[in-house]
Design an enzyme around this catalytic site. Structure first.
Site, PDB file in Angstrom:
ATOM      1  N   CYS A 112       0.884  -1.270  -0.127  1.00 15.72           N
ATOM      2  CA  CYS A 112       0.059   0.042  -0.149  1.00 15.72           C
ATOM      3  C   CYS A 112       0.943   1.257   0.089  1.00 15.72           C
ATOM      4  O   CYS A 112       1.674   1.467  -1.080  1.00 15.72           O
ATOM      5  CB  CYS A 112      -0.986   0.110   1.218  1.00 15.72           C
ATOM      6  SG  CYS A 112      -2.419   0.961   1.094  1.00 15.72           S
ATOM      7  N   HIS A 113       0.743   2.067   1.153  1.00 11.95           N
ATOM      8  CA  HIS A 113       1.547   3.361   1.074  1.00 11.95           C
ATOM      9  C   HIS A 113       3.158   2.806   1.643  1.00 11.95           C
ATOM     10  O   HIS A 113       3.938   3.582   1.697  1.00 11.95           O
ATOM     11  CB  HIS A 113       1.089   4.243   2.272  1.00 11.95           C
ATOM     12  CG  HIS A 113      -0.218   5.077   1.767  1.00 11.95           C
ATOM     13  ND1 HIS A 113      -1.393   4.293   1.636  1.00 11.95           N
ATOM     14  CD2 HIS A 113      -0.333   6.234   0.906  1.00 11.95           C
ATOM     15  CE1 HIS A 113      -2.139   5.134   1.249  1.00 11.95           C
ATOM     16  NE2 HIS A 113      -1.566   6.335   0.847  1.00 11.95           N
ATOM     17  N   GLY A 114       3.280   1.482   2.147  1.00 12.86           N
ATOM     18  CA  GLY A 114       4.463   1.391   2.535  1.00 12.86           C
ATOM     19  C   GLY A 114       5.844   1.579   1.829  1.00 12.86           C
ATOM     20  O   GLY A 114       6.750   1.997   2.403  1.00 12.86           O
TER      21      GLY A 114
END
Length: 187
Positions: A112-114
């Site tokens: 995801c935003h990782g």
């Protein structure tokens, strides 16, 4: 005995991680026999979110970043959430921790935003990756080859878009963590 018996996996996170993007992979890692440590900047607990607004469960921190040695771990998981990666990328110790895995050729999984943390660690140039669409342009501008797929594996780097991709993400994460060092994994 699972595929990851005798493997130690670091989960790097701050409060504001997307709940299922930490809990689902951690459960799978433990089912496969891995020892999993939640690593964060401060001792105590970190708190999850569902979506962008709802705070949910708390998770115990096993080690602080300053007390954790990347050499002690066989793989690294970076969950997403909007707040978590942003907090990690402001922390020089966290960025150095991430870079150490790439320098050693160890597998890394980010969802995801990782991958925002990977941009700050300057380890995405030339890599085939995916993420939530909201950070696509950031990855492209940092030199990554972005594509809209449920999971992408590039020389030990596993990325996925969202919680919907967790089954495929977890399978590939386990596979890469089981394989170990990847010579072409690089910083």
């Amino acid at each position: 005995m699972g595929q990851l018996s005798n493997r130690n996996i670091a989960v790097l996170s701050e409060s504001g991680f997307e709940e299922t993007e930490l809990t689902s992979p951690v459960q799978r890692l433990k089912e496969e026999g891995a020892t999993v440590h939640i690593i964060s900047s401060k001792p105590g607990k970190i708190q999850a979110m569902k979506g962008d607004h709802d705070w949910t469960i708390e998770v115990d921190v096993d080690k602080t970043i300053s007390a954790a040695n990347p050499e002690d771990y066989n793989g690294l998981l970076i969950p997403g959430g909007v707040l978590n990666p942003d907090a990690l990328r402001k922390n020089d110790e966290a960025v150095a921790f991430v870079k150490a895995f790439f320098n050693a050729g160890k597998p890394v999984a980010a969802i995801c935003h990782g991958p925002q943390v990977l941009i700050t660690a300057e380890v995405v140039k030339g890599r085939k990756m995916t993420s939530t669409k909201t950070i696509k342009i950031d990855l492209v501008n940092a030199g990554a080859h972005w594509e809209d797929s449920e999971v992408i594996v590039d020389q030990g780097l596993v990325t996925s878009r969202s919680p919907h991709d967790l089954p495929a993400f977890n399978d590939k994460m386990v596979e890469e963590f089981a394989e170990g060092i990847h010579e072409k994994q690089h910083a």
